[in-house]
Design an enzyme around this catalytic site. Structure first.
Site, PDB file in Angstrom:
ATOM      1  N   HIS A 189      -5.873  -0.163   5.954  1.00 37.28           N
ATOM      2  CA  HIS A 189      -5.475   1.159   5.463  1.00 37.28           C
ATOM      3  C   HIS A 189      -6.650   2.093   5.723  1.00 37.28           C
ATOM      4  CE1 HIS A 189      -3.670   3.677   1.900  1.00 37.28           C
ATOM      5  NE2 HIS A 189      -4.346   4.449   2.731  1.00 37.28           N
TER       6      HIS A 189
ATOM      7  N   CYS B   6      -2.829   8.705   5.862  1.00 30.62           N
ATOM      8  CA  CYS B   6      -3.468   7.467   6.306  1.00 30.62           C
ATOM      9  C   CYS B   6      -2.511   6.636   7.158  1.00 30.62           C
ATOM     10  CB  CYS B   6      -3.901   6.635   5.108  1.00 30.62           C
ATOM     11  SG  CYS B   6      -5.158   7.400   4.066  1.00 30.62           S
TER      12      CYS B   6
ATOM     13  N   THR C 166       0.843  -1.188   0.000  1.00 29.96           N
ATOM     14  CA  THR C 166       0.000   0.000   0.000  1.00 29.96           C
ATOM     15  C   THR C 166       0.879   1.238   0.000  1.00 29.96           C
ATOM     16  OG1 THR C 166      -2.046   0.911   0.926  1.00 29.96           O
ATOM     17  CG2 THR C 166      -0.273   0.454   2.487  1.00 29.96           C
TER      18      THR C 166
END
Length: 214
Positions: free
Chosen positions: A72, A55, A50
């Site tokens: 996430h 985030c 990712t």
């Protein structure tokens, strides 16, 4: 002559069939790529990938049960969420930390993990949202996830959070290995734009054992 026939991927765990997975030639492994609001859990020798700006992702595994996963999330708490109900892998609520953490933990435990054996690493929470100046979303996400884990009696064994750079994270759940790269310049702008776009699609709420790679 090179055989270009597509490699057949092993089936994903039930509930995670929608996650994009592909054969990673560099690592010679299947890679699952997750986006904001997504989560992936596996008992196979796979990589979870990712890219994080403000985030945060939690990487959680049970080394004995050989199961682990990554989430996430974009924002700490969903408005009015006084408790956690059972959610699904395809659910906008997973953009929020309270839902994303509970879901990931439940899925790891469901596949044989035990809470007292869990190994947890956290990443992300950079200050990259240039369009939001009155609040540091990344710091709010970091504060939430650390508080959540303390409340659950869970220990963080490694973390790389905060700062001003986005991060690309590769997590190997069966070994616990992490490869991380901090993105510069163009990468910051791209991640910031993507996160602001994602934020506009959801309801707004009122030390390290990490191997860097190039």
């Amino acid at each position: 002559m090179v055989d270009l026939k597509p490699i057949a991927l092993p089936a994903a765990a039930k509930g995670f069939e929608h996650i994009r997975r592909f054969w990673d030639q560099a690592h010679q492994m299947v890679t699952a790529k997750i986006l904001p609001g997504e989560c992936y859990v596996t008992q196979k020798n796979e990589v979870i990938s990712t890219v994080l700006g403000s985030c945060v992702s939690a990487c959680i595994r049970d080394p004995v049960a050989q199961v682990g996963g990554m989430n996430h999330f974009m924002l700490p708490l969903q408005c009015g969420a006084s408790g956690i109900a059972r959610t699904e892998a395809i659910d906008p609520a997973l953009c929020y930390g309270n839902w994303a953490m509970e879901y990931l933990l439940n899925e790891v435990l469901k596949l044989g993990g035990h809470k007292e054996r869990l190994e947890i690493k956290i990443f992300g929470g950079g200050r990259v949202l240039t369009g939001i100046t009155h609040i540091d979303v990344g710091q709010q996400n970091i504060k939430f996830v650390l508080g959540y884990l303390i409340d659950e009696g869970l220990k963080v064994v490694a973390q790389d959070v905060g700062g001003v750079h986005p991060r690309k994270v590769l997590y190997f759940p069966l070994t616990g290995r992490v490869k991380m790269k901090k993105l510069q310049a163009v990468g910051v702008n791209e991640v910031s734009a993507q996160e602001e776009m994602y934020l506009n699609t959801i309801a707004k709420p009122v030390a390290s054992h990490v191997e860097l790679f190039k």
